[in-house]
Motif scaffolding. Structure first.
Motif, PDB file in Angstrom:
ATOM      1  N   ASP A 141       0.700  -1.271  -0.077  1.00 43.70           N
ATOM      2  CA  ASP A 141       0.052  -0.187   0.255  1.00 43.70           C
ATOM      3  C   ASP A 141       0.924   1.224  -0.052  1.00 43.70           C
ATOM      4  OD1 ASP A 141      -2.664   1.388   0.502  1.00 43.70           O
ATOM      5  OD2 ASP A 141      -1.750   2.049   2.117  1.00 43.70           O
ATOM      6  N   LYS A 145       1.266   4.076  -3.055  1.00 43.63           N
ATOM      7  CA  LYS A 145       0.887   5.480  -2.869  1.00 43.63           C
ATOM      8  C   LYS A 145       2.227   6.209  -3.226  1.00 43.63           C
ATOM      9  CE  LYS A 145      -2.914   5.705  -0.081  1.00 43.63           C
ATOM     10  NZ  LYS A 145      -3.197   4.327   0.510  1.00 43.63           N
ATOM     11  N   LYS A 172      -6.259  -2.011  -5.728  1.00 46.82           N
ATOM     12  CA  LYS A 172      -6.439  -0.747  -5.346  1.00 46.82           C
ATOM     13  C   LYS A 172      -5.156   0.253  -5.726  1.00 46.82           C
ATOM     14  CE  LYS A 172      -7.426   2.231  -1.285  1.00 46.82           C
ATOM     15  NZ  LYS A 172      -7.386   2.528   0.096  1.00 46.82           N
ATOM     16  N   GLY A 176      -5.239   3.413  -8.116  1.00 41.25           N
ATOM     17  CA  GLY A 176      -4.700   4.660  -7.616  1.00 41.25           C
ATOM     18  C   GLY A 176      -3.540   5.342  -8.451  1.00 41.25           C
ATOM     19  N   ASN A 177      -2.898   4.331  -9.419  1.00 41.03           N
ATOM     20  CA  ASN A 177      -1.878   4.725 -10.074  1.00 41.03           C
ATOM     21  C   ASN A 177      -2.259   4.936 -11.573  1.00 41.03           C
ATOM     22  OD1 ASN A 177       0.933   5.117  -8.919  1.00 41.03           O
ATOM     23  ND2 ASN A 177       0.022   3.295  -7.737  1.00 41.03           N
ATOM     24  N   GLU A 178      -3.659   4.653 -11.643  1.00 41.11           N
ATOM     25  CA  GLU A 178      -4.208   4.796 -13.045  1.00 41.11           C
ATOM     26  C   GLU A 178      -3.823   3.695 -13.868  1.00 41.11           C
ATOM     27  OE1 GLU A 178      -4.387   8.862 -14.355  1.00 41.11           O
ATOM     28  OE2 GLU A 178      -5.670   9.303 -12.800  1.00 41.11           O
TER      29      GLU A 178
END
Length: 274
Positions: A141, A145, A172, A176-178
């Motif tokens: 995670d 991030k 996820k 989040g990093n597309e």
């Protein structure tokens, strides 16, 4: 202990009882690390960081559990810089719980300092901690991030027995990093029962990608979603958002009608979709 009970309950009554109990605690009990650490944990749960710090300072021989309670407390109170300040003062061997807490703090803070500390900590993490799913997942995670997808993938591959939380962190992280296609690639490899969080993450990824593949995966996933997950507002709202992105207003309306207790986010998803 009563401190633990008060920490769990964490309402006005618990705060009153916990603080009164702490005030009259004999001095010789304060030297007990277990008792003091549970008091720190309680105060941090109450949001009383100052008194937690006071007790922490009074502990003569601090162990990793006491440090961990403080760092975790700082994180819980969203004082992430303080968490890292204290972590950098720890001069004893870390346990896997402390690694997890610090990774979480670094993930939340996500600035240059946090990246430096997090990556340095990860590099020196003992091998036996790497097989711990909770610690490894928090590292994944954190790296996601930081935008360090490659290192997150490396850790993920090294985990022998992956659980749904580990998969969820990766999916996820990809979202989040597309890198939505990667999110769906990994999702399709999951051969264990999904949890509510994973449904939500995948619906979000499908909504973002919104191509034929995403529509197929999203609708198939929705069709087999257990009934008890449908009553969850977060999951249902992400499904509504996905369907609206697909242009399937009718199905979105059907889910919306099925939600018994609607909140402003659910209404928002419908209004936005329309």
């Amino acid at each position: 202990t009563l401190f633990n009970a008060c920490a769990k309950l964490c309402n006005d009554r618990a705060m009153k009882i916990g603080k009164e109990l702490l005030a009259k605690m004999p001095e010789n009990y304060r030297n007990n690390k277990i008792t003091s650490t549970s008091a720190i944990d309680m105060l941090m749960k109450f949001g009383d960081v100052e008194n937690a710090e006071r007790i922490f300072r009074s502990i003569k021989a601090k162990d990793i559990i006491a440090y961990g309670a403080m760092v975790k407390g700082y994180v819980g109170n969203e004082t992430f810089e303080k968490a890292l300040d204290l972590f950098e003062k720890v001069d004893i061997e870390l346990d896997n719980v402390t690694y997890t807490i610090v990774f979480n703090a670094c993930a939340k803070l996500c600035n240059d300092r946090a990246m430096k500390i997090g990556k340095k900590l990860l590099a020196k993490m003992p091998e036996n901690y790497r097989i711990n799913n909770i610690t490894s997942t928090s590292a994944i995670d954190m790296l996601m991030k930081f935008g360090d997808v490659e290192s997150a993938e490396r850790i993920f591959r090294s985990i022998k027995t992956k659980n749904i939380i580990t998969y969820g962190a990766m999916v996820k992280g990809y979202a989040g990093n597309e890198t939505f296609e990667k999110a769906l690639d990994l999702f399709e490899k999951i051969d264990i029962e999904l949890d509510r969080v994973t449904y939500t993450i995948v619906f979000n990824a499908c909504a973002k990608l919104c191509n034929d593949r995403a529509m197929k995966i999203g609708k198939e996933l929705l069709a087999k979603m257990p009934e008890n997950y449908r009553i969850n507002n977060i999951t249902s709202t992400s499904a509504i958002d996905m369907l609206m992105k697909f242009g399937d207003v009718e199905s979105a309306e059907r889910i919306f009608r099925s939600i018994k207790i609607k909140n402003i986010i659910t209404y928002g998803a419908m209004v936005k979709g329309n």
